[in-house]
Design a protein around this motif. Structure first.
Motif, PDB file in Angstrom:
ATOM      1  N   PHE A   1       0.829  -1.209   0.000  1.00 60.47           N
ATOM      2  CA  PHE A   1       0.000   0.000   0.000  1.00 60.47           C
ATOM      3  C   PHE A   1       0.863   1.259   0.000  1.00 60.47           C
ATOM      4  CE2 PHE A   1      -3.503  -2.663   2.103  1.00 60.47           C
ATOM      5  CZ  PHE A   1      -4.101  -2.888   0.882  1.00 60.47           C
ATOM      6  N   GLU A   2       1.986   1.196   0.676  1.00 63.00           N
ATOM      7  CA  GLU A   2       2.917   2.326   0.670  1.00 63.00           C
ATOM      8  C   GLU A   2       3.431   2.588  -0.747  1.00 63.00           C
ATOM      9  OE1 GLU A   2       5.210   5.420   2.125  1.00 63.00           O
ATOM     10  OE2 GLU A   2       3.755   4.237   3.242  1.00 63.00           O
ATOM     11  N   GLU A   3       3.784   1.513  -1.449  1.00 63.33           N
ATOM     12  CA  GLU A   3       4.271   1.650  -2.832  1.00 63.33           C
ATOM     13  C   GLU A   3       3.152   2.109  -3.762  1.00 63.33           C
ATOM     14  OE1 GLU A   3       6.002  -2.045  -3.930  1.00 63.33           O
ATOM     15  OE2 GLU A   3       7.719  -1.849  -2.572  1.00 63.33           O
ATOM     16  N   LEU A   4       1.928   1.577  -3.558  1.00 60.15           N
ATOM     17  CA  LEU A   4       0.788   1.979  -4.384  1.00 60.15           C
ATOM     18  C   LEU A   4       0.501   3.468  -4.223  1.00 60.15           C
ATOM     19  CD1 LEU A   4      -1.636   1.258  -6.210  1.00 60.15           C
ATOM     20  CD2 LEU A   4      -2.920   0.722  -4.131  1.00 60.15           C
ATOM     21  N   ASN A   5       0.491   3.949  -2.986  1.00 61.80           N
ATOM     22  CA  ASN A   5       0.238   5.368  -2.724  1.00 61.80           C
ATOM     23  C   ASN A   5       1.308   6.247  -3.367  1.00 61.80           C
ATOM     24  OD1 ASN A   5      -1.282   7.490  -1.266  1.00 61.80           O
ATOM     25  ND2 ASN A   5       0.636   7.720  -0.140  1.00 61.80           N
ATOM     26  N   LYS A   6       2.555   5.812  -3.277  1.00 61.32           N
ATOM     27  CA  LYS A   6       3.661   6.567  -3.868  1.00 61.32           C
ATOM     28  C   LYS A   6       3.525   6.640  -5.386  1.00 61.32           C
ATOM     29  CE  LYS A   6       8.709   6.542  -4.273  1.00 61.32           C
ATOM     30  NZ  LYS A   6       9.956   5.790  -3.944  1.00 61.32           N
ATOM     31  N   GLU A   7       3.208   5.495  -6.018  1.00 62.45           N
ATOM     32  CA  GLU A   7       3.077   5.466  -7.481  1.00 62.45           C
ATOM     33  C   GLU A   7       1.891   6.312  -7.943  1.00 62.45           C
ATOM     34  OE1 GLU A   7       5.068   4.179  -9.741  1.00 62.45           O
ATOM     35  OE2 GLU A   7       6.460   3.574  -8.156  1.00 62.45           O
ATOM     36  N   ILE A   8       0.794   6.290  -7.179  1.00 65.94           N
ATOM     37  CA  ILE A   8      -0.382   7.082  -7.547  1.00 65.94           C
ATOM     38  C   ILE A   8      -0.064   8.575  -7.469  1.00 65.94           C
ATOM     39  CG2 ILE A   8      -2.680   7.776  -6.746  1.00 65.94           C
ATOM     40  CD1 ILE A   8      -3.215   4.850  -6.129  1.00 65.94           C
ATOM     41  N   ASN A   9       0.637   8.994  -6.415  1.00 71.37           N
ATOM     42  CA  ASN A   9       1.018  10.405  -6.280  1.00 71.37           C
ATOM     43  C   ASN A   9       1.912  10.849  -7.435  1.00 71.37           C
ATOM     44  OD1 ASN A   9      -0.436  10.856  -3.929  1.00 71.37           O
ATOM     45  ND2 ASN A   9       1.267  10.299  -2.591  1.00 71.37           N
ATOM     46  N   GLU A  10       2.854   9.991  -7.805  1.00 71.81           N
ATOM     47  CA  GLU A  10       3.742  10.329  -8.927  1.00 71.81           C
ATOM     48  C   GLU A  10       2.970  10.372 -10.240  1.00 71.81           C
ATOM     49  OE1 GLU A  10       6.918   7.532  -8.883  1.00 71.81           O
ATOM     50  OE2 GLU A  10       7.853   8.357  -7.059  1.00 71.81           O
ATOM     51  N   MET A  11       2.011   9.441 -10.407  1.00 70.66           N
ATOM     52  CA  MET A  11       1.197   9.433 -11.629  1.00 70.66           C
ATOM     53  C   MET A  11       0.353  10.704 -11.721  1.00 70.66           C
ATOM     54  SD  MET A  11      -1.879   6.814 -12.641  1.00 70.66           S
ATOM     55  CE  MET A  11      -2.919   7.582 -11.394  1.00 70.66           C
ATOM     56  N   ILE A  12      -0.219  11.123 -10.594  1.00 65.34           N
ATOM     57  CA  ILE A  12      -1.034  12.337 -10.577  1.00 65.34           C
ATOM     58  C   ILE A  12      -0.192  13.553 -10.937  1.00 65.34           C
ATOM     59  CG2 ILE A  12      -2.277  13.907  -9.033  1.00 65.34           C
ATOM     60  CD1 ILE A  12      -3.394  11.438  -7.632  1.00 65.34           C
ATOM     61  N   GLU A  13       1.028  13.617 -10.406  1.00 66.03           N
ATOM     62  CA  GLU A  13       1.920  14.737 -10.724  1.00 66.03           C
ATOM     63  C   GLU A  13       2.236  14.775 -12.217  1.00 66.03           C
ATOM     64  OE1 GLU A  13       5.352  14.412  -8.277  1.00 66.03           O
ATOM     65  OE2 GLU A  13       4.288  14.894  -6.407  1.00 66.03           O
ATOM     66  N   ARG A  14       2.502  13.597 -12.800  1.00 68.33           N
ATOM     67  CA  ARG A  14       2.782  13.549 -14.244  1.00 68.33           C
ATOM     68  C   ARG A  14       1.555  13.974 -15.054  1.00 68.33           C
ATOM     69  NH1 ARG A  14       5.310   8.618 -12.683  1.00 68.33           N
ATOM     70  NH2 ARG A  14       3.502   7.442 -13.425  1.00 68.33           N
ATOM     71  N   ASN A  15       0.384  13.471 -14.658  1.00 70.11           N
ATOM     72  CA  ASN A  15      -0.842  13.832 -15.374  1.00 70.11           C
ATOM     73  C   ASN A  15      -1.152  15.318 -15.262  1.00 70.11           C
ATOM     74  OD1 ASN A  15      -1.250  11.199 -16.165  1.00 70.11           O
ATOM     75  ND2 ASN A  15      -2.707  10.716 -14.556  1.00 70.11           N
ATOM     76  N   GLU A  16      -0.928  15.872 -14.069  1.00 68.73           N
ATOM     77  CA  GLU A  16      -1.185  17.300 -13.868  1.00 68.73           C
ATOM     78  C   GLU A  16      -0.267  18.143 -14.761  1.00 68.73           C
ATOM     79  OE1 GLU A  16      -3.342  19.239 -12.035  1.00 68.73           O
ATOM     80  OE2 GLU A  16      -4.464  17.386 -11.792  1.00 68.73           O
ATOM     81  N   LEU A  17       0.998  17.706 -14.884  1.00 66.40           N
ATOM     82  CA  LEU A  17       1.946  18.440 -15.728  1.00 66.40           C
ATOM     83  C   LEU A  17       1.505  18.394 -17.189  1.00 66.40           C
ATOM     84  CD1 LEU A  17       4.609  19.953 -16.096  1.00 66.40           C
ATOM     85  CD2 LEU A  17       5.763  17.719 -16.254  1.00 66.40           C
ATOM     86  N   VAL A  18       1.144  17.200 -17.670  1.00 67.57           N
ATOM     87  CA  VAL A  18       0.690  17.057 -19.064  1.00 67.57           C
ATOM     88  C   VAL A  18      -0.603  17.842 -19.276  1.00 67.57           C
ATOM     89  CG1 VAL A  18      -0.181  15.418 -20.777  1.00 67.57           C
ATOM     90  CG2 VAL A  18       1.791  14.807 -19.357  1.00 67.57           C
ATOM     91  N   PHE A  19      -1.508  17.766 -18.294  1.00 64.06           N
ATOM     92  CA  PHE A  19      -2.773  18.483 -18.385  1.00 64.06           C
ATOM     93  C   PHE A  19      -2.549  19.996 -18.474  1.00 64.06           C
ATOM     94  CE2 PHE A  19      -5.910  20.845 -15.821  1.00 64.06           C
ATOM     95  CZ  PHE A  19      -7.027  20.677 -16.615  1.00 64.06           C
ATOM     96  N   TYR A  20      -1.653  20.498 -17.629  1.00 63.14           N
ATOM     97  CA  TYR A  20      -1.362  21.939 -17.633  1.00 63.14           C
ATOM     98  C   TYR A  20      -0.754  22.360 -18.963  1.00 63.14           C
ATOM     99  CZ  TYR A  20       0.801  26.385 -16.410  1.00 63.14           C
ATOM    100  OH  TYR A  20       1.202  27.705 -16.396  1.00 63.14           O
ATOM    101  N   GLN A  21       0.167  21.552 -19.490  1.00 64.20           N
ATOM    102  CA  GLN A  21       0.803  21.879 -20.771  1.00 64.20           C
ATOM    103  C   GLN A  21      -0.215  21.880 -21.912  1.00 64.20           C
ATOM    104  OE1 GLN A  21       3.845  18.859 -20.899  1.00 64.20           O
ATOM    105  NE2 GLN A  21       5.340  20.121 -19.787  1.00 64.20           N
ATOM    106  N   GLN A  22      -1.108  20.885 -21.920  1.00 61.09           N
ATOM    107  CA  GLN A  22      -2.139  20.831 -22.963  1.00 61.09           C
ATOM    108  C   GLN A  22      -3.095  22.012 -22.856  1.00 61.09           C
ATOM    109  OE1 GLN A  22      -3.957  16.983 -22.481  1.00 61.09           O
ATOM    110  NE2 GLN A  22      -2.485  15.950 -23.805  1.00 61.09           N
TER     111      GLN A  22
END
Length: 427
Positions: free
Chosen positions: A195-216
């Motif tokens: 669960f610790e790894e899942l939470n970490k990966e989800i946070n990183e995925m959200i950060e990547r998506n937010e960056l792509v979303f902002y750029q688009q």
């Protein structure tokens, strides 16, 4: 029927445990029962040896031809009846105390007495206590079986609830997440590594998506704004050319068509930019909107267009529709519905706007056939050959409604009238 992971796990765990415990209980019961029978049989065999020895010491025992206090009898037999092996079997005998037949365990053994005569020794022992023991054992096993199952279900339910709590927290966080809305990433520690790894990966995925979303988002907005200026300049230049008195009719018509196409491009660009902003949740601020008043104001604003189309507009207020909504989106929503109902209405047609407590219905005349309900709210869908339409008006309406859970927009065709309904359902 779909179930949660916790109940899915418990269901199959219970099924497996029921089978395992049932097999274990059956084997345990059979083992104990076999041990009880062996114990009784060993006692009978031991008594056989002791009685035969006693017969050789006391010949008077050969006259014990009926079961008495010692629960054995000795009867003479012929040589043909003589058997070398002892026999064990169960038999019912009358018991005076209970006044009924009761089960006994019986041993038969043939031997040769001191007078060289074959004798048959029959020893019996009551198994009433044995049956009671078996009954008590069965009852205890059933109770133990039920208690074990209940305990396992309770313990597993508690442990699964505790173990899955981080998962539900992560799931709750994902449900609340929306693109473009600030996302709380509070530091959370989980005792379970996965669960610790899942939470970490989800946070990183959200950060990547937010960056792509902002750029688009930035690209779309910049591209749309950059297009507005050259389009406006070209339209102004065409206006200047149209004012030239030296143009013949053919070139004047050509320039007019180009200008109309450019205006349509401007409208299309603005509509696409609007769709992007709505989908990117850039209209988050809401307040209590009085849709009754808003409809009245919009009808007044479009008075010239209504008069030009000679459409008779009736506002029927059957209730007060007040809801928490974004002001700009409410204006766009009702404006698009109103313009659509006027633009595609018949000349001297009818438009009825019915306002209820949780619903607004636009009922208008128009083409005497139903529109395609499966495509009407999709982008660039056109039900007429009108080249001035961008095909995005109803798509914008659908996109706005999607931003508000519990709201819906529907279309139907009845009695040669088109109905567009916005409804707020109770959730």
């Amino acid at each position: 029927m779909k179930v949660s992971l916790k109940y899915y796990t418990i269901k199959y765990l219970i099924m497996i445990l029921l089978l395992i415990i049932a097999v274990w209980a059956g084997l345990f019961y059979a083992y104990i029962l076999d041990e009880v029978h062996d114990n009784v049989d060993d006692g009978l065999r031991d008594r056989k040896i002791q009685i035969i020895k006693a017969v050789y010491l006391n010949p008077q025992l050969l006259k014990n031809n009926d079961f008495g206090f010692n629960e054995f009898k000795i009867n003479p037999i012929t040589e043909k009846e003589y058997q070398n092996k002892s026999r064990l079997y169960d038999k019912m005998f009358y018991m005076e105390y209970d006044d009924k037949d009761q089960p006994y365990r019986v041993l038969e053994a043939d031997f040769i007495d001191q007078y060289k005569n074959p004798q048959r020794l029959v020893i019996r022992t009551s198994t009433v206590e044995e049956d009671e023991l078996i009954y008590d054992l069965t009852t205890a096993l059933v109770v133990l079986y039920i208690l074990l199952v209940i305990s396992i279900i309770a313990v597993n339910g508690y442990l699964l609830n505790k173990a899955m709590r981080p998962f539900y927290l992560i799931l709750k966080k994902l449900k609340k997440y929306q693109f473009g809305i600030p996302f709380s990433q509070e530091e959370q520690k989980y005792s379970i590594t996965e669960f610790e790894e899942l939470n970490k990966e989800i946070n990183e995925m959200i950060e990547r998506n937010e960056l792509v979303f902002y750029q688009q988002k930035q690209f779309i907005e910049n591209a749309s704004h950059e297009l507005q200026t050259p389009l406006a300049i070209v339209i102004n230049k065409i206006d200047l050319l149209i004012q030239n008195d030296n143009l013949d009719k053919k070139n004047l018509n050509f320039l007019t068509e180009v200008k109309n196409d450019l205006r349509r491009m401007v409208g299309l660009n603005k509509s696409l930019l609007m769709l992007s902003k709505i989908e990117n949740s850039q209209f988050n601020k809401t307040s209590g909107i009085d849709f009754n008043t808003l409809v009245t104001h919009l009808v007044q604003n479009y008075a010239d267009f209504i008069e030009f189309k000679k459409v008779k507009v009736n506002i029927l207020e059957k209730g007060m529709f007040i809801a928490d909504f974004n002001q700009d989106l409410a204006d766009i929503l009702l404006s698009n519905l109103l313009k659509n109902a006027i633009k595609y209405n018949n000349e001297e047609g009818t438009l009825n706007i019915m306002i209820e407590n949780n619903r607004i219905t636009f009922q208008n005349s128009g083409i005497p056939v139903s529109l395609d309900e499966s495509k009407i709210f999709t982008r660039f869908y056109k039900h007429t050959s009108d080249h001035t339409s961008t095909g995005l008006g109803l798509s914008i309406i659908k996109t706005i409604i999607k931003q508000y859970p519990g709201w819906e927009v529907t279309y139907k065709f009845e009695d040669k009238m088109h109905y567009f309904m916005i409804q707020k359902n109770r959730i």
